[in-house]
Design an enzyme around this catalytic site. Structure first.
Site, PDB file in Angstrom:
ATOM      1  N   ASN A  83      38.574  29.905  71.503  1.00  0.00           N
ATOM      2  CA  ASN A  83      38.351  29.156  70.265  1.00  0.00           C
ATOM      3  C   ASN A  83      37.114  29.652  69.525  1.00  0.00           C
ATOM      4  OD1 ASN A  83      40.538  27.488  70.739  1.00  0.00           O
ATOM      5  ND2 ASN A  83      39.328  25.742  71.438  1.00  0.00           N
ATOM      6  N   ARG A 420      55.283  31.340  63.122  1.00  0.00           N
ATOM      7  CA  ARG A 420      54.951  32.023  64.368  1.00  0.00           C
ATOM      8  C   ARG A 420      56.145  31.882  65.295  1.00  0.00           C
ATOM      9  NH1 ARG A 420      49.299  32.576  64.045  1.00  0.00           N
ATOM     10  NH2 ARG A 420      48.243  30.801  63.074  1.00  0.00           N
ATOM     11  N   ARG A 450      47.920  33.989  60.548  1.00  0.00           N
ATOM     12  CA  ARG A 450      46.702  34.599  61.070  1.00  0.00           C
ATOM     13  C   ARG A 450      46.850  35.025  62.528  1.00  0.00           C
ATOM     14  NH1 ARG A 450      41.968  31.035  59.767  1.00  0.00           N
ATOM     15  NH2 ARG A 450      41.934  32.167  57.794  1.00  0.00           N
ATOM     16  N   HIS A 480      53.986  27.586  55.248  1.00  0.00           N
ATOM     17  CA  HIS A 480      53.631  26.983  56.529  1.00  0.00           C
ATOM     18  C   HIS A 480      54.613  25.881  56.925  1.00  0.00           C
ATOM     19  CE1 HIS A 480      50.832  24.554  59.231  1.00  0.00           C
ATOM     20  NE2 HIS A 480      50.758  25.772  59.742  1.00  0.00           N
ATOM     21  N   TYR A 513      52.555  22.498  73.112  1.00  0.00           N
ATOM     22  CA  TYR A 513      52.115  21.940  71.840  1.00  0.00           C
ATOM     23  C   TYR A 513      52.827  20.609  71.633  1.00  0.00           C
ATOM     24  CZ  TYR A 513      49.733  26.049  69.818  1.00  0.00           C
ATOM     25  OH  TYR A 513      48.867  27.067  69.543  1.00  0.00           O
ATOM     26  N   ARG A 609      42.674  15.903  65.893  1.00  0.00           N
ATOM     27  CA  ARG A 609      42.364  16.748  67.044  1.00  0.00           C
ATOM     28  C   ARG A 609      41.057  17.508  66.851  1.00  0.00           C
ATOM     29  NH1 ARG A 609      45.891  21.181  66.970  1.00  0.00           N
ATOM     30  NH2 ARG A 609      44.251  22.673  66.576  1.00  0.00           N
ATOM     31  N   HIS A 637      49.267  18.517  68.061  1.00  0.00           N
ATOM     32  CA  HIS A 637      49.550  19.370  66.913  1.00  0.00           C
ATOM     33  C   HIS A 637      50.345  18.658  65.813  1.00  0.00           C
ATOM     34  CE1 HIS A 637      51.423  23.078  64.994  1.00  0.00           C
ATOM     35  NE2 HIS A 637      50.156  23.400  65.026  1.00  0.00           N
TER      36      HIS A 637
END
Length: 735
Positions: A83, A420, A450, A480, A513, A609, A637
């Site tokens: 992270n 993704r 990213r 997204h 997730y 979160r 998430h």
């Protein structure tokens, strides 16, 4: 079926002492309110970058928690390191770039760019030092008690050293490239996040000392097993690992024959790896992005990590040649780059991990089905289906939906967004199968996701070669949103089946997730999703929607309208409440709307979160707002937006966080739920997240997070993720 792991927190004695969380000190806050609730004080917002550091501190607290399984704590140490790397590569690098170009402005919290950078570096330094201390003083001794050891070369016997020497000769030596620095050899380029040895060698003839750099190969295991391929599988059996750099450092004479190795030191550089791509020509986006990915490798350094025992002269050389500032140097005890602890975290010791458990197929997909695989389309025709991953299996729901669509001769078209996905994605395979079967298939691939850019470029080309229509969305915006649309011929009509989710179409991450998804064949939703895909693939800038809120046009304004309606309801004496669950809460317009709701007496509950720039509990500003944070074995998430609406509840789920980039520079979609059973289930879940009997972190008006995980008698509070796993086993979510 997907496999997940679980455990129930037991009644264990609290440790006698716990590490104290490092805090970013914030000034006392006094809100300045203008007329009619206008807020004139910038300090009504918390600094987003310091809030992110606080988030990573919460991850570190999990590594410090003696109540958690040991190898899960090791995993949290590795996650913390990963992270922080991304934070420096993107956030710190972006701030430095803006300062250098003169484009930086004070943050929404009123902090000047230079002060903000100073606070970030100070806070990150304290966290990294604490991180290293947690490993050295708490985790490493605990691992040794379980016979799992991180050993040095000197701790090995002669036979073990000989074995590792032979492995070095066979596997490592051929890929090493020592790079000298002298008048004929300039200082070499140091790639971002690579681990390196700074080596000082002496010419025995002249006595002159020279510098050389050896890169530790990232294609080999960072921690090398001393005891074979599968060490430590059973309690009591031994598992030993040695850092790869330690093996290399004791073989340096093979790299510099005829020279004397005087000393060596480890170091690591973090570089600016954020992408800047101009999208003037969408057709050239792939080529532009590939060029930018090449440039990313040569971004300027933003952090230099060195071993705490480094020779000052060597450090001076690195600082000078790399062009870093002294306050960007982090001196840390070995080993550097604790991401490598992920190797130890994967040791096959069931007693040191969360117990494993199979994810459950949604009961709505199983009902009235006699075949081995549920017919997803038939289940969707019976009702809308709310999915909650990883508690509901991804493979038997979303994946099955697309695989059945690909194989169904009545399906005419499939449209899909991909932000993704995994390297062996069954989702991509299903789209390829559908295209090869003659179906119309559209894939909107977000190649600017990213750190997944290169993989997504590869998938885009693979899909195109199979006959899939591949588009890259709208110029200037990232796509997204998480959308699937299947068009199926049923008699004389075409029925549209949709999946709208909060998470990516990624079978691997769906196992850990936490995300919601909606499977529906509602005509209104189908019409909305069709319009959105037309906007993404063609020209439809004036599309309007009934059940969707879509960014950047209507999502922020739509949510603010809902908040304002709660204010009006409260003033009219009706029921009013707002509940929001997101990854980040940063957008000032949304936060100010929530402040207005609080001032009107509306109860506001937020589960976040990561970053939160909102200050809760401030008299006269936000005394009716509570903020909670839940972290655990699964990565929280999902995004949920609930409005009481006078008792006729309005609830949205979708892809958007409350950040500028999501609301202004991305295509995001929220869908309004309508099924009463789904609404009741989601309400029960959110009540559990917000219950004071649930383990969570609480954000105070001073910007400090406090962990609440035991009651007044010292008993552990309910872990919401464990509660959800156990509820799925029982077949229902219960209060």
């Amino acid at each position: 079926m997907n496999t997940v792991k679980t455990h129930t927190f037991g009644d264990r004695d609290m440790p006698a002492a716990r590490a104290t969380q490092d805090r970013i000190e914030l000034p006392e806050f006094e809100p300045t309110l203008g007329p009619e609730g206008d807020f004139t004080s910038e300090r009504r917002f918390l600094d987003r970058e310091l809030s992110w550091l606080d988030f990573n501190a919460r991850v570190l607290e999990l590594a410090e928690d003696d109540d958690l399984y040991l190898l899960e704590r090791v995993s949290f140490l590795s996650i913390f390191a990963s992270n922080l790397d991304e934070f420096f590569m993107v956030r710190v690098a972006g701030l430095k770039r803006r300062i250098a170009t003169g484009l930086a402005v004070p943050s929404a919290a009123g902090v000047s760019p230079s002060v903000q950078l100073e606070q970030i570096l100070d806070g990150a330094r304290r966290l990294q030092e604490r991180h290293a201390a947690v490993f050295a003083d708490r985790i490493r001794p605990a691992l040794e008690q379980e016979n799992i050891h991180l050993v040095s070369w000197a701790a090995l016997d002669e036979e073990e050293q000989d074995s590792l020497h032979q492995w070095f000769v066979d596997q490592v030596f051929p890929v090493l490239t020592p790079l000298a620095v002298d008048p004929a050899h300039p200082f070499p380029y140091i790639s971002g996040l690579s681990l390196n040895l700074a080596v000082i060698v002496r010419n025995p003839t002249s006595g002159k000392e020279l510098f050389a750099r050896v890169k530790v190969p990232d294609t080999l295991p960072r921690l090398v097993s001393v005891d074979g391929r599968h060490p430590g599988k059973n309690p009591g059996s031994r598992a030993r690992f040695i850092p790869l750099e330690d093996v290399i450092s004791h073989q340096l004479e093979h790299l510099f024959p005829g020279m004397e190795v005087v000393e060596h030191h480890t170091f690591r550089v973090t570089r600016n790896e954020d992408l800047e791509v101009e999208e003037d020509d969408a057709e050239n986006l792939l080529q532009a992005l590939e060029k930018e990915l090449l440039r990313r490798r040569f971004g300027p350094p933003v952090r230099l990590e060195v071993g705490s025992d480094i020779n000052p002269a060597v450090l001076d050389l690195l600082v000078r040649e790399l062009g870093v500032e002294r306050d960007e140097v982090f001196e840390l005890p070995a080993p550097l780059d604790l991401r490598g602890l992920g190797v130890i975290a994967k040791v096959d010791r069931a007693d040191l991990h969360y117990p494993r458990q199979l994810a459950q197929t949604s009961r709505y997909l199983n009902e009235s089905e006699t075949s081995k695989a549920a017919n997803v389309f038939a289940a969707m025709r019976r009702r809308d289906i709310l999915l909650h991953h990883p508690y509901d299996s991804f493979s038997t729901s979303v994946q099955a939906f697309l695989e059945q669509a690909a194989a169904d001769p009545q399906v005419q078209a499939i449209k899909q967004t991909l932000y993704r996905t995994s390297g062996d994605s069954p989702i991509v395979d299903a789209l390829i199968d559908a295209a090869e079967a003659g179906k119309q298939v559209l894939a909107l691939v977000e190649i600017k996701a990213r750190f997944d850019e290169q993989a997504n470029i590869s998938w885009a080309r693979k899909l195109e070669q199979a006959g899939v229509h591949v588009v890259y969305g709208i110029v200037g915006l990232k796509t997204h949103s998480k959308l699937s649309l299947v068009v199926r011929r049923e008699g004389e009509r075409m029925r549209r089946y949709c999946h709208i989710g909060t998470g990516n179409y990624h079978p691997s991450t769906a196992r850990y997730y936490e995300d919601f998804g909606l499977l529906t064949c509602d005509d209104q939703v189908g019409d909305d999703v069709s319009r959105l895909f037309n906007q993404l693939s063609g020209y439809a800038p004036r599309s309007t929607y009934k059940r969707l809120l879509v960014a950047p046009r209507s999502l922020r304004s739509g949510l603010i309208d809902r908040i304002e309606q709660e204010i009006a309801n409260k003033k009219a004496g009706l029921q009013a409440r707002v509940v929001i669950k997101v990854n980040s809460m940063v957008d000032e317009a949304i936060i100010d709307a929530l402040y207005r709701a609080s001032q009107a007496g509306v109860s506001v509950d937020i589960v976040v979160r990561g970053i939160c720039a909102l200050r809760p509990g401030v008299p006269g500003l936000s005394e009716n707002i509570r903020v909670r944070s839940v972290l655990g074995r699964f990565l929280e998430h999902s995004r949920v937006f609930m409005f009481c609406n006078g008792g006729d509840e309005v609830v949205y789920i979708g892809s958007a966080d409350m950040m500028h980039r999501n609301l202004d520079r991305r295509v995001e979609a929220l869908v309004r739920l309508s099924n009463r059973e789904s609404l009741a289930e989601l309400s029960r879940i959110m009540d559990r997240y917000l219950d004071d009997a649930t383990s969570s972190w609480h954000l105070g008006a001073d910007g400090k997070w406090t962990r609440h995980h035991r009651d007044a008698e010292g008993r552990p509070l309910i872990d919401v993720q464990t509660w959800l796993l156990e509820s799925r086993k029982r077949g229902t979510v219960r209060r």
